[in-house]
Design an enzyme around this catalytic site. Structure first.
Site, PDB file in Angstrom:
ATOM      1  N   PRO A 119     -59.198  67.086  22.397  1.00  0.00           N
ATOM      2  CA  PRO A 119     -57.956  66.365  22.158  1.00  0.00           C
ATOM      3  C   PRO A 119     -57.768  65.054  22.908  1.00  0.00           C
ATOM      4  O   PRO A 119     -57.780  65.008  24.134  1.00  0.00           O
ATOM      5  CB  PRO A 119     -56.880  67.374  22.590  1.00  0.00           C
ATOM      6  CG  PRO A 119     -57.531  68.686  22.490  1.00  0.00           C
ATOM      7  CD  PRO A 119     -58.947  68.437  22.881  1.00  0.00           C
ATOM      8  N   GLU A 120     -57.590  64.006  22.122  1.00  0.00           N
ATOM      9  CA  GLU A 120     -57.009  62.763  22.602  1.00  0.00           C
ATOM     10  C   GLU A 120     -55.693  62.625  21.835  1.00  0.00           C
ATOM     11  O   GLU A 120     -55.304  63.556  21.121  1.00  0.00           O
ATOM     12  CB  GLU A 120     -57.964  61.586  22.347  1.00  0.00           C
ATOM     13  CG  GLU A 120     -59.312  61.770  23.060  1.00  0.00           C
ATOM     14  CD  GLU A 120     -60.200  60.535  23.002  1.00  0.00           C
ATOM     15  OE1 GLU A 120     -59.684  59.430  23.094  1.00  0.00           O
ATOM     16  OE2 GLU A 120     -61.429  60.700  22.862  1.00  0.00           O
ATOM     17  N   LYS A 157     -51.104  62.718  25.773  1.00  0.00           N
ATOM     18  CA  LYS A 157     -51.789  63.938  25.371  1.00  0.00           C
ATOM     19  C   LYS A 157     -50.935  65.184  25.617  1.00  0.00           C
ATOM     20  O   LYS A 157     -51.432  66.299  25.514  1.00  0.00           O
ATOM     21  CB  LYS A 157     -53.118  64.067  26.126  1.00  0.00           C
ATOM     22  CG  LYS A 157     -54.068  62.891  25.873  1.00  0.00           C
ATOM     23  CD  LYS A 157     -55.283  62.955  26.781  1.00  0.00           C
ATOM     24  CE  LYS A 157     -56.126  61.694  26.653  1.00  0.00           C
ATOM     25  NZ  LYS A 157     -57.223  61.672  27.649  1.00  0.00           N
ATOM     26  N   HIS A 159     -60.463  83.305  21.714  1.00  0.00           N
ATOM     27  CA  HIS A 159     -59.917  82.254  22.576  1.00  0.00           C
ATOM     28  C   HIS A 159     -58.446  81.980  22.294  1.00  0.00           C
ATOM     29  O   HIS A 159     -57.906  80.987  22.779  1.00  0.00           O
ATOM     30  CB  HIS A 159     -60.740  80.970  22.423  1.00  0.00           C
ATOM     31  CG  HIS A 159     -62.171  81.142  22.830  1.00  0.00           C
ATOM     32  ND1 HIS A 159     -63.200  80.394  22.290  1.00  0.00           N
ATOM     33  CD2 HIS A 159     -62.741  81.992  23.719  1.00  0.00           C
ATOM     34  CE1 HIS A 159     -64.348  80.786  22.834  1.00  0.00           C
ATOM     35  NE2 HIS A 159     -64.103  81.754  23.698  1.00  0.00           N
ATOM     36  N   ARG A 203     -62.231  76.598  27.226  1.00  0.00           N
ATOM     37  CA  ARG A 203     -62.544  76.268  28.617  1.00  0.00           C
ATOM     38  C   ARG A 203     -61.379  76.404  29.587  1.00  0.00           C
ATOM     39  O   ARG A 203     -61.584  76.417  30.801  1.00  0.00           O
ATOM     40  CB  ARG A 203     -63.129  74.852  28.686  1.00  0.00           C
ATOM     41  CG  ARG A 203     -64.540  74.798  28.128  1.00  0.00           C
ATOM     42  CD  ARG A 203     -65.081  73.380  28.058  1.00  0.00           C
ATOM     43  NE  ARG A 203     -65.352  72.842  29.374  1.00  0.00           N
ATOM     44  CZ  ARG A 203     -65.809  71.612  29.581  1.00  0.00           C
ATOM     45  NH1 ARG A 203     -66.042  70.814  28.551  1.00  0.00           N
ATOM     46  NH2 ARG A 203     -66.022  71.182  30.779  1.00  0.00           N
ATOM     47  N   ARG A 218     -68.385  61.098  32.996  1.00  0.00           N
ATOM     48  CA  ARG A 218     -67.991  60.650  31.655  1.00  0.00           C
ATOM     49  C   ARG A 218     -69.138  59.879  31.021  1.00  0.00           C
ATOM     50  O   ARG A 218     -69.754  59.025  31.662  1.00  0.00           O
ATOM     51  CB  ARG A 218     -66.825  59.689  31.766  1.00  0.00           C
ATOM     52  CG  ARG A 218     -65.398  60.080  31.442  1.00  0.00           C
ATOM     53  CD  ARG A 218     -65.051  61.420  31.037  1.00  0.00           C
ATOM     54  NE  ARG A 218     -64.846  62.269  32.182  1.00  0.00           N
ATOM     55  CZ  ARG A 218     -64.935  63.591  32.131  1.00  0.00           C
ATOM     56  NH1 ARG A 218     -65.224  64.193  31.027  1.00  0.00           N
ATOM     57  NH2 ARG A 218     -64.733  64.296  33.186  1.00  0.00           N
TER      58      ARG A 218
END
Length: 259
Positions: free
Chosen positions: A2-3, A59, A92, A110, A248
């Site tokens: 997600p952005e 976000k 999940h 995660r 990154r």
DNA sequence: TTGCATGTTCCGGA
DNA sequence: GTCCGGAACATGCA
């Protein structure tokens, strides 16, 4: 993944299915995604409430009820799904909001971020206090002021959520590639023209991505080739450069984006 | 098996 | 104070 565009997609899921629906209860199958709250507190705060029009800032997704607000952040792997029927739960699916018409499921492998509960609007403001202006709402003048005089690298600035909220790693690379600006250039060094084009491209790319509900791996975009090893620059056909800093990945075209 | 992943936070060093 | 990189968080995938 997600952005801003993904979170906008999750906001639409809420808006389409959950607004005005009554919450029957909340099931938590993994407390690892709860931040500063507990399964009992979440259920107690929400049972019987109805969701109002959801909001998004950067976000962050804000699911208000008129009373408490559920504040969601999706990290790198989170998502929000609507299940009208009795589809089996995914392993999940960490938090399930049971509504009278179906279920809203917070799915996340995660668990890098998660769900917070804000008792009122003041608590929401406190949670977002360090968050900068939303990338889709910021005006040209404010954007300009953000960059002018900044000594930091432009990519670091664009992805700093306290400076500008919503852009992530993929979008920052995409924008800089389109404008022909090297990601390590000091932000304050960009010309008036580069700042203007960066702002325009940011709006253009965000609008297209929001329509798609994600950052689309589209042909002609840098996103369309960034995962391919040895893929050429979609604009000039030259070799792309790849580095990692602070964990990154960065992809850019040394020809189109000179230092 | 190893490295990598689109996010955030904390820490040490320059 | 500013900026940067690395590690950590927890998990799946190539």
């Amino acid at each position: 993944m997600p952005e801003l565009p993904d979170v906008e997609g999750f906001r639409r899921v809420l808006a389409e299915h959950a607004v005005d629906a009554r919450v029957r209860g909340v099931d938590v199958t993994d407390t690892g995604v709860l931040r500063g709250t507990t399964p009992a507190a979440l259920d107690r705060a929400l049972a019987g409430q109805r969701f109002t029009e959801p909001r998004r800032h950067g976000k962050w997704l804000l699911a208000g009820t008129g009373g408490p607000t559920v504040v969601m952040h999706f990290g790198m792997t989170g998502s929000l799904l609507w299940c009208a029927g009795d589809e089996p739960r995914h392993p999940h699916d960490r938090v399930i909001f049971r509504l009278d018409r179906g279920e809203l499921r917070f799915r996340d492998s995660r668990k890098l971020q998660g769900i917070r509960l804000a008792e009122n609007d003041d608590a929401v403001d406190r949670l977002l206090a360090d968050t900068g202006p939303d990338a889709l709402s910021i005006g040209r003048g404010e954007f300009d002021a953000l960059l002018t005089g900044a000594r930091r690298r432009i990519k670091a600035l664009l992805t700093d959520q306290s400076a500008l909220a919503g852009l992530g790693n993929l979008l920052a690379d995409e924008l800089l590639w389109r404008v022909g600006v090297h990601p390590a250039r000091p932000a304050g060094e960009l010309s008036e023209d580069e700042r203007a084009r960066l702002y325009d491209e940011m709006r253009r790319v965000l609008r297209a991505a929001v329509r798609a509900g994600r950052v689309p791996p589209r042909e002609g975009w840098l996103t369309g080739v960034r995962d391919e090893r040895d893929a050429p620059c979609p604009r000039c056909g030259g070799p792309l450069e790849r580095t990692r800093t602070a964990g990154r990945s960065t992809v850019w075209c040394p020809r189109c984006q000179p230092r």
